[in-house]
Design a protein around this motif. Structure first.
Motif, PDB file in Angstrom:
ATOM      1  N   ILE A 200       0.866  -1.178   0.000  1.00  0.00           N
ATOM      2  CA  ILE A 200       0.000   0.000   0.000  1.00  0.00           C
ATOM      3  C   ILE A 200       0.901   1.226   0.000  1.00  0.00           C
ATOM      4  O   ILE A 200       1.683   1.418   0.934  1.00  0.00           O
ATOM      5  N   ASP A 201       0.811   2.036  -1.009  1.00  0.00           N
ATOM      6  CA  ASP A 201       1.651   3.228  -1.084  1.00  0.00           C
ATOM      7  C   ASP A 201       1.173   4.251  -0.045  1.00  0.00           C
ATOM      8  O   ASP A 201       0.013   4.673  -0.078  1.00  0.00           O
ATOM      9  N   SER A 206       3.475  10.971   4.664  1.00  0.00           N
ATOM     10  CA  SER A 206       3.633   9.981   5.731  1.00  0.00           C
ATOM     11  C   SER A 206       4.595   8.864   5.324  1.00  0.00           C
ATOM     12  O   SER A 206       4.748   8.561   4.140  1.00  0.00           O
ATOM     13  N   VAL A 207       5.213   8.261   6.330  1.00  0.00           N
ATOM     14  CA  VAL A 207       6.095   7.106   6.099  1.00  0.00           C
ATOM     15  C   VAL A 207       5.276   5.822   6.015  1.00  0.00           C
ATOM     16  O   VAL A 207       5.683   4.860   5.375  1.00  0.00           O
ATOM     17  N   PHE A 208       4.076   5.817   6.644  1.00  0.00           N
ATOM     18  CA  PHE A 208       3.284   4.593   6.726  1.00  0.00           C
ATOM     19  C   PHE A 208       1.925   4.738   6.041  1.00  0.00           C
ATOM     20  O   PHE A 208       1.292   5.786   6.104  1.00  0.00           O
ATOM     21  N   GLY A 209       1.508   3.637   5.407  1.00  0.00           N
ATOM     22  CA  GLY A 209       0.170   3.550   4.838  1.00  0.00           C
ATOM     23  C   GLY A 209      -0.616   2.467   5.548  1.00  0.00           C
ATOM     24  O   GLY A 209      -0.043   1.483   6.027  1.00  0.00           O
ATOM     25  N   PHE A 210      -1.946   2.621   5.627  1.00  0.00           N
ATOM     26  CA  PHE A 210      -2.789   1.686   6.374  1.00  0.00           C
ATOM     27  C   PHE A 210      -3.955   1.176   5.532  1.00  0.00           C
ATOM     28  O   PHE A 210      -4.442   1.872   4.642  1.00  0.00           O
ATOM     29  N   GLN A 211      -4.378  -0.011   5.867  1.00  0.00           N
ATOM     30  CA  GLN A 211      -5.642  -0.557   5.368  1.00  0.00           C
ATOM     31  C   GLN A 211      -6.110  -1.563   6.406  1.00  0.00           C
ATOM     32  O   GLN A 211      -5.292  -2.228   7.051  1.00  0.00           O
ATOM     33  N   ALA A 232       5.389   0.413   4.821  1.00  0.00           N
ATOM     34  CA  ALA A 232       6.361   1.494   4.998  1.00  0.00           C
ATOM     35  C   ALA A 232       6.810   2.019   3.642  1.00  0.00           C
ATOM     36  O   ALA A 232       6.876   1.268   2.661  1.00  0.00           O
ATOM     37  N   ARG A 233       7.121   3.307   3.591  1.00  0.00           N
ATOM     38  CA  ARG A 233       7.513   3.932   2.329  1.00  0.00           C
ATOM     39  C   ARG A 233       8.751   3.271   1.733  1.00  0.00           C
ATOM     40  O   ARG A 233       9.663   2.862   2.445  1.00  0.00           O
ATOM     41  N   ASP A 463      10.611  -0.214  23.882  1.00  0.00           N
ATOM     42  CA  ASP A 463      11.461  -0.057  22.707  1.00  0.00           C
ATOM     43  C   ASP A 463      10.652  -0.261  21.435  1.00  0.00           C
ATOM     44  O   ASP A 463       9.856  -1.186  21.323  1.00  0.00           O
ATOM     45  N   GLY A 464      10.868   0.608  20.470  1.00  0.00           N
ATOM     46  CA  GLY A 464      10.270   0.417  19.158  1.00  0.00           C
ATOM     47  C   GLY A 464      11.203  -0.388  18.267  1.00  0.00           C
ATOM     48  O   GLY A 464      12.275  -0.813  18.684  1.00  0.00           O
ATOM     49  N   GLY A 465      10.811  -0.567  17.016  1.00  0.00           N
ATOM     50  CA  GLY A 465      11.615  -1.367  16.109  1.00  0.00           C
ATOM     51  C   GLY A 465      12.099  -0.574  14.911  1.00  0.00           C
ATOM     52  O   GLY A 465      11.631   0.537  14.637  1.00  0.00           O
ATOM     53  N   GLU A 466      13.030  -1.170  14.185  1.00  0.00           N
ATOM     54  CA  GLU A 466      13.515  -0.586  12.933  1.00  0.00           C
ATOM     55  C   GLU A 466      12.650  -1.117  11.794  1.00  0.00           C
ATOM     56  O   GLU A 466      12.371  -2.316  11.721  1.00  0.00           O
ATOM     57  N   VAL A 467      12.217  -0.238  10.902  1.00  0.00           N
ATOM     58  CA  VAL A 467      11.375  -0.632   9.784  1.00  0.00           C
ATOM     59  C   VAL A 467      12.133  -0.372   8.488  1.00  0.00           C
ATOM     60  O   VAL A 467      12.579   0.750   8.227  1.00  0.00           O
ATOM     61  N   GLY A 468      12.275  -1.413   7.675  1.00  0.00           N
ATOM     62  CA  GLY A 468      13.017  -1.298   6.430  1.00  0.00           C
ATOM     63  C   GLY A 468      12.176  -0.754   5.288  1.00  0.00           C
ATOM     64  O   GLY A 468      10.941  -0.765   5.327  1.00  0.00           O
ATOM     65  N   SER A 469      12.861  -0.284   4.264  1.00  0.00           N
ATOM     66  CA  SER A 469      12.211   0.290   3.080  1.00  0.00           C
ATOM     67  C   SER A 469      11.251  -0.700   2.431  1.00  0.00           C
ATOM     68  O   SER A 469      11.596  -1.840   2.144  1.00  0.00           O
ATOM     69  N   GLY A 470       9.983  -0.256   2.223  1.00  0.00           N
ATOM     70  CA  GLY A 470       9.002  -1.064   1.512  1.00  0.00           C
ATOM     71  C   GLY A 470       8.451  -2.245   2.291  1.00  0.00           C
ATOM     72  O   GLY A 470       7.792  -3.116   1.718  1.00  0.00           O
ATOM     73  N   HIS A 471       8.680  -2.268   3.604  1.00  0.00           N
ATOM     74  CA  HIS A 471       8.172  -3.389   4.398  1.00  0.00           C
ATOM     75  C   HIS A 471       6.650  -3.337   4.474  1.00  0.00           C
ATOM     76  O   HIS A 471       6.065  -2.281   4.708  1.00  0.00           O
TER      77      HIS A 471
END
Length: 595
Positions: A200-201, A206-211, A232-233, A463-471
């Motif tokens: 989802i683009d 925003s860095v994040f998209g939702f559905q 994630a973007r 603690d939060g997490g690391e999110v990679g490109s296009g995840h």
């Protein structure tokens, strides 16, 4: 005259004898000998991965995949102690001039080792009383499955978003070996992470998209299922920052097996093919040698890097602590401001020299949390694989964690999903969800076990997490509705927010989403969501979850088959894995009935 000449002659001869004696002494003192042999059991079977301690140095070695060993020593005769789980330890003197066949005797209790390894939950056992589970010498963090939470009392919950996928390939490894899976090796969110669900683009700002979808729960018709899809973007390939990568490679004796160091050499060679001119690569090793194997090298020098990787060889103990310190020091010296600075630790996790406990190593990695250097952990091996240790290191190192069970997995992680693995678009990402108690009576987060907290705890301290490109991942909640809502029911089910930071930035950012309460019949859901449900159901069966009592492996196969993407090889492979599990667990149930 003659007497004078004789005196000079004897003087020269005396000097020559002294020099020769000194030379022989030095040569003897620095001589290198070789202890050679093999390790077998009483039935003459070769034993791999036996622990060998050389008494003269205290160094630890391991027998190879064929049970053989070769150890350098400065003595003609040296002594060793050999040990292996299930066998009596053996201490013996060895001569370097001979080839030795060492026999380990079976412990009387070894016949019961398999029973002792059975994993189960103890009734009324509190989480604080749990210990890490072990299977053989493999270790896993103990998990307490999330239970239903009363919405009126605790409407909020949350979890760290991460891109870890190690559990899926590790589960696959067990099933491909025709054995059951340790319940604590099954992390549902990592099984879901493994699949690249329909992307989802995100909105431009925003860095994040939702559905999201709300539907009936496929394993409990009285309840509902919330499927929350987060993407994630994707980074623009032309704008991917330069990388400062330090490969930290375990070359100890325990890595001398085909599915360990040779697999890692193949994996890193694949990664090298994707290096750019502006990338810098270094290699640090730890084993019989600790230090910089390849100094910082430009990505243009691919042949030099490949040759350095190919020349790696196993041997010695596992001083992981020293290796970690050296790697971070080197990464810091080459730090690229605004770049991707990352240590990639590749190991079976079996540290045995220096700081070795999970707590000690966690403290060590925590010291580097604010350095801007990420940590990616690649686990390999079996038998002494330390999943618990690598999971802790990756979490505290602001990085991610994968398990490589074969070359195809190495290619997936380091080539096909390179940007997801190595390039972060959000750090310290944490999702918070606030349910509407008028619509939800109770809820249960599926997966993320031991990582979620209710409102009574301080969510901001987690603690939060690391999110990679296009995840792209789907998170699932089982809902006990406050009323019998049917298809088309409207309302606001929950408010969702993700807090995160951009890489190399200290500003806290937020993205929000209002989750509508529109119920869609399960058979009308997009295939992606139905398939994700089958993954969660599969995990429940492997974990022997109390919420997986109303369905079987056959039901999971049926659901996965009906919703699979015919063009997705990974989804098709998943179905074959379920079929293997059905056969393995079917045999286990038959054994229990016979007992």
């Amino acid at each position: 005259m003659l007497i004078s000449k004789l005196c000079n002659y004897f003087s020269i001869l005396k000097t020559a004898v002294v020099i020769l004696t000194s030379f022989l002494f030095v040569f003897t003192a620095n001589a290198q000998y070789y202890l050679r042999g093999e390790i077998r059991d009483e039935k003459n079977n070769l034993l791999s991965n036996a622990r060998i301690v050389l008494h003269s140095t205290g160094y630890v070695y391991s027998s190879g995949s064929r049970g053989s060993f070769g150890i350098m020593t400065a003595k003609l005769i040296d002594s060793v102690t050999v040990s292996l789980d299930g066998y009596q330890a053996l201490s013996v003197k060895l001569e370097t001039a001979k080839y030795h066949s060492l026999i380990l005797k079976t412990l009387f209790t070894s016949a019961n080792l398999q029973k002792n390894r059975l994993l189960s939950f103890t009734r009324n056992l509190k989480p604080s009383d749990r210990r890490n589970w072990t299977v053989g010498t493999e270790t896993y963090n103990s998990l307490v499955e999330n239970d239903f939470v009363q919405t009126e009392k605790y409407p909020e919950t949350g979890f760290a978003i991460n891109t870890d996928k190690a559990s899926y390939s590790n589960v696959r490894r067990f099933l491909n070996m025709n054995t059951t899976v340790p319940p604590d090796a099954v992390r549902t969110e990592e099984l879901l992470n493994y699949f690249n669900f329909t992307y989802i683009d995100p909105p431009r700002d925003s860095v994040f998209g939702f559905q999201s979808y709300v539907t009936e729960c496929p394993w409990n018709k009285a309840n509902q299922l919330l499927a929350l899809h987060i993407s994630a973007r994707k980074l623009d390939p032309e704008k991917i920052p330069p990388s400062n990568l330090v490969f930290l490679i375990d070359v100890s004796g325990s890595m001398d097996m085909p599915n360990r160091l040779p697999l890692l050499k193949s994996a890193f060679t694949l990664l090298v093919n994707n290096l750019r001119d502006k990338d810098t690569i270094s290699i640090v090793v730890y084993g019989s040698t600790i230090g910089i194997w390849l100094p910082p090298t430009s990505g243009t020098q691919k042949e030099k890097i490949r040759k350095s990787i190919e020349d790696l060889y196993p041997g010695g103990s596992t001083p992981g602590e020293s290796g970690i310190r050296t790697a971070y020091s080197l990464a810091k010296s080459q730090f690229i401001k605004g770049g991707n600075n990352r240590v990639i630790l590749a190991t079976d996790g079996d540290f045995n020299v220096g700081q070795t406990s999970d707590d000690e190593l966690e403290k060590l990695i925590t010291l580097h949390q604010q350095s801007g250097i990420y940590l990616t952990c690649l686990g390999v091996g079996m038998g002494n694989y330390k999943d618990s240790k690598l999971e802790v290191l990756a979490k505290k190192g602001n990085g991610n964690f994968a398990y490589l069970d074969n070359e195809r997995e190495a290619e997936k992680v380091l080539v096909k999903e390179l940007t997801q693995t190595l390039y972060s678009v959000a750090d310290n990402a944490f999702l918070n969800i606030d349910f509407n108690p008028n619509l939800v009576k109770n809820y249960r987060l599926i997966g993320f076990d031991n990582k979620w907290k209710a409102l009574v705890d301080s969510v901001s301290e987690l603690d939060g997490g690391e999110v990679g490109s296009g995840h792209s991942v789907i998170a699932l909640f089982e809902l006990d509705p406050a009323f019998a809502g049917g298809p088309g029911t409207n309302g606001n089910l929950a408010n969702i927010s993700i807090r995160y930071k951009l890489p190399n930035d200290t500003l806290q950012r937020y993205t929000t989403y209002r989750c509508p309460y529109t119920v869609t019949p399960f058979n009308m859901l997009p295939a992606t969501y139905r398939f994700a449900s089958s993954v969660a159901m599969f995990a429940g069966l492997l974990k022997d979850s109390k919420y997986a009592r109303n369905y079987s492996f056959s039901d999971v196969i049926k659901l996965a088959t009906e919703s699979e993407d015919a063009h997705d090889a990974i989804q098709q492979e998943f179905i074959t894995i379920i079929e293997k599990a059905k056969k393995i667990y079917g045999k286990e149930r038959k054994k229990k009935k016979l007992l």
